[in-house]
Design a protein around this motif. Structure first.
Motif, PDB file in Angstrom:
ATOM      1  N   ARG A   1       0.822  -1.221   0.000  1.00  0.00           N
ATOM      2  CA  ARG A   1       0.000   0.000   0.000  1.00  0.00           C
ATOM      3  C   ARG A   1       0.849   1.262   0.000  1.00  0.00           C
ATOM      4  N   LEU A   2       2.036   1.183   0.577  1.00  0.00           N
ATOM      5  CA  LEU A   2       2.915   2.347   0.662  1.00  0.00           C
ATOM      6  C   LEU A   2       4.097   2.186  -0.275  1.00  0.00           C
ATOM      7  N   ALA A   3       3.805   1.773  -1.508  1.00  0.00           N
ATOM      8  CA  ALA A   3       4.860   1.541  -2.490  1.00  0.00           C
ATOM      9  C   ALA A   3       4.444   2.101  -3.843  1.00  0.00           C
ATOM     10  N   ASP A   4       5.389   2.062  -4.764  1.00  0.00           N
ATOM     11  CA  ASP A   4       5.158   2.572  -6.119  1.00  0.00           C
ATOM     12  C   ASP A   4       4.830   1.404  -7.043  1.00  0.00           C
ATOM     13  N   ALA A   5       3.571   1.350  -7.510  1.00  0.00           N
ATOM     14  CA  ALA A   5       3.138   0.231  -8.354  1.00  0.00           C
ATOM     15  C   ALA A   5       3.902   0.185  -9.673  1.00  0.00           C
ATOM     16  N   ASP A   6       4.412   1.329 -10.136  1.00  0.00           N
ATOM     17  CA  ASP A   6       5.136   1.351 -11.407  1.00  0.00           C
ATOM     18  C   ASP A   6       6.487   0.644 -11.316  1.00  0.00           C
ATOM     19  N   THR A   7       6.949   0.378 -10.104  1.00  0.00           N
ATOM     20  CA  THR A   7       8.249  -0.289  -9.941  1.00  0.00           C
ATOM     21  C   THR A   7       8.090  -1.774  -9.605  1.00  0.00           C
ATOM     22  N   LEU A   8       6.865  -2.264  -9.634  1.00  0.00           N
ATOM     23  CA  LEU A   8       6.612  -3.650  -9.232  1.00  0.00           C
ATOM     24  C   LEU A   8       7.086  -4.636 -10.300  1.00  0.00           C
ATOM     25  N   SER A   9       7.768  -5.665  -9.839  1.00  0.00           N
ATOM     26  CA  SER A   9       8.195  -6.760 -10.699  1.00  0.00           C
ATOM     27  C   SER A   9       7.838  -8.064 -10.014  1.00  0.00           C
TER      28      SER A   9
ATOM     29  N   THR B   1       9.907   1.124  -2.200  1.00  0.00           N
ATOM     30  CA  THR B   1       9.214   1.650  -1.025  1.00  0.00           C
ATOM     31  C   THR B   1      10.021   2.809  -0.450  1.00  0.00           C
ATOM     32  N   LEU B   2       9.542   3.321   0.663  1.00  0.00           N
ATOM     33  CA  LEU B   2      10.210   4.454   1.316  1.00  0.00           C
ATOM     34  C   LEU B   2      10.593   4.050   2.729  1.00  0.00           C
ATOM     35  N   SER B   3      11.842   4.303   3.097  1.00  0.00           N
ATOM     36  CA  SER B   3      12.328   3.873   4.407  1.00  0.00           C
ATOM     37  C   SER B   3      11.765   4.726   5.541  1.00  0.00           C
ATOM     38  N   ARG B   4      11.638   6.031   5.317  1.00  0.00           N
ATOM     39  CA  ARG B   4      11.155   6.931   6.375  1.00  0.00           C
ATOM     40  C   ARG B   4      10.130   7.899   5.790  1.00  0.00           C
ATOM     41  N   TRP B   5       8.908   7.808   6.333  1.00  0.00           N
ATOM     42  CA  TRP B   5       7.853   8.710   5.876  1.00  0.00           C
ATOM     43  C   TRP B   5       7.802  10.000   6.691  1.00  0.00           C
ATOM     44  N   ASP B   6       8.616  10.081   7.729  1.00  0.00           N
ATOM     45  CA  ASP B   6       8.589  11.260   8.593  1.00  0.00           C
ATOM     46  C   ASP B   6       9.717  12.241   8.286  1.00  0.00           C
ATOM     47  N   LYS B   7      10.462  12.008   7.173  1.00  0.00           N
ATOM     48  CA  LYS B   7      11.558  12.899   6.818  1.00  0.00           C
ATOM     49  C   LYS B   7      11.157  13.761   5.621  1.00  0.00           C
TER      50      LYS B   7
ATOM     51  N   LEU C   1      12.803   4.847  -9.845  1.00  0.00           N
ATOM     52  CA  LEU C   1      11.631   5.133 -10.674  1.00  0.00           C
ATOM     53  C   LEU C   1      11.224   3.955 -11.539  1.00  0.00           C
ATOM     54  N   SER C   2      11.959   2.860 -11.445  1.00  0.00           N
ATOM     55  CA  SER C   2      11.656   1.690 -12.267  1.00  0.00           C
ATOM     56  C   SER C   2      11.930   0.424 -11.454  1.00  0.00           C
ATOM     57  N   THR C   3      11.766  -0.710 -12.097  1.00  0.00           N
ATOM     58  CA  THR C   3      11.988  -1.975 -11.403  1.00  0.00           C
ATOM     59  C   THR C   3      13.461  -2.126 -11.012  1.00  0.00           C
ATOM     60  N   MET C   4      13.719  -2.936  -9.995  1.00  0.00           N
ATOM     61  CA  MET C   4      15.085  -3.093  -9.511  1.00  0.00           C
ATOM     62  C   MET C   4      15.934  -3.849 -10.525  1.00  0.00           C
ATOM     63  N   PRO C   5      17.088  -3.314 -10.904  1.00  0.00           N
ATOM     64  CA  PRO C   5      17.963  -4.008 -11.845  1.00  0.00           C
ATOM     65  C   PRO C   5      18.384  -5.379 -11.284  1.00  0.00           C
ATOM     66  N   GLY C   6      18.330  -6.377 -12.152  1.00  0.00           N
ATOM     67  CA  GLY C   6      18.749  -7.716 -11.746  1.00  0.00           C
ATOM     68  C   GLY C   6      17.667  -8.575 -11.136  1.00  0.00           C
ATOM     69  N   PHE C   7      16.506  -7.962 -10.868  1.00  0.00           N
ATOM     70  CA  PHE C   7      15.402  -8.761 -10.316  1.00  0.00           C
ATOM     71  C   PHE C   7      14.414  -9.101 -11.426  1.00  0.00           C
ATOM     72  N   PRO C   8      13.946 -10.366 -11.475  1.00  0.00           N
ATOM     73  CA  PRO C   8      14.324 -11.487 -10.601  1.00  0.00           C
ATOM     74  C   PRO C   8      15.658 -12.086 -11.005  1.00  0.00           C
ATOM     75  N   GLY C   9      16.342 -12.623 -10.019  1.00  0.00           N
ATOM     76  CA  GLY C   9      17.631 -13.236 -10.284  1.00  0.00           C
ATOM     77  C   GLY C   9      18.099 -14.013  -9.078  1.00  0.00           C
ATOM     78  N   PRO C  10      19.024 -14.936  -9.264  1.00  0.00           N
ATOM     79  CA  PRO C  10      19.475 -15.792  -8.160  1.00  0.00           C
ATOM     80  C   PRO C  10      20.127 -15.043  -7.018  1.00  0.00           C
ATOM     81  N   SER C  11      20.675 -13.846  -7.288  1.00  0.00           N
ATOM     82  CA  SER C  11      21.343 -13.102  -6.219  1.00  0.00           C
ATOM     83  C   SER C  11      20.362 -12.462  -5.245  1.00  0.00           C
TER      84      SER C  11
END
Length: 205
Positions: free
Chosen positions: A61-69, A93-99, A141-151
């Protein structure tokens, strides 16, 4: 007048009836105890599943749907030899919403600074794992590089390099499925657990 004693046959019949009665009583007691124990384990299992899905829901709910993989190609054999799904997904996602510095005050944007990966390991008794990553290049702003992957999806989460935090949401995972609907940007997750405290419980989804 002479008192008549019990014959050997009468004593044997009486002891047999007593034994049958005691056996039936203990059998009913054991069955009731087992049913109570399994019922309690099933309730605990359902609580484990709910708690895990609530943790996932909070992230999504507190994430960016455009970056979902989503990786829905992961499967393995369970203890019975049946093929089961062990999916994975990742989003920003965002680590701190209070900053305040995590937000673009002019464009009302969010500087997503963490990737959250959720996946089920592919051992017969799997675990549901959530890990956070903060690679260079934030805001993301986009999906995480390398995901999905064994690492990112090793059966031993400690072998995944670069994770800033690791949490095992639950164990004894039978199946974990993730499906993303592109049209309405919704992620549907299904989790099935099959055992708690060494007790087979028939599963809770």
């Amino acid at each position: 007048m002479k008192a008549r004693g019990f014959s050997l046959l009468e004593v044997a019949v009486t002891l047999t009836l007593l034994f049958v009665g005691l056996w039936a009583t203990f059998a009913l007691f054991e069955r009731g105890t087992r049913a109570f124990s399994v019922g309690g384990a099933q309730n605990d299992l359902a609580s484990d599943a709910r708690r895990s899905l609530l943790a996932i829901m909070s992230d999504v709910r507190l994430a960016d749907a455009d970056t979902l993989s989503v990786d829905d190609s992961r499967s393995c054999a369970d203890e019975s030899g049946h093929s089961v799904q062990r999916d994975a997904f990742c989003l920003a996602t965002l680590s701190r919403w209070d900053k305040p510095e995590n937000f673009n005050q002019v464009q009302a944007g969010i500087y997503w600074d963490t990737y959250t990966v959720v996946y089920a390991t592919r051992k017969p008794k799997g675990c549901l794992v959530r890990q956070n990553y903060r690679p260079a290049g934030s805001p993301y702003l986009s999906t995480m590089p390398g995901f999905p992957g064994p690492s990112f999806l090793d059966d031993n989460p400690r072998n995944n390099p670069g994770a800033t935090s690791t949490r095992v949401l639950c164990s004894a995972v039978q199946e974990f499925q993730a499906t993303f609907n592109e049209d309405d940007k919704t992620l549907e997750v299904s989790l099935q657990l099959v055992e708690r405290g060494g007790k087979k419980t028939g599963g809770r989804r």
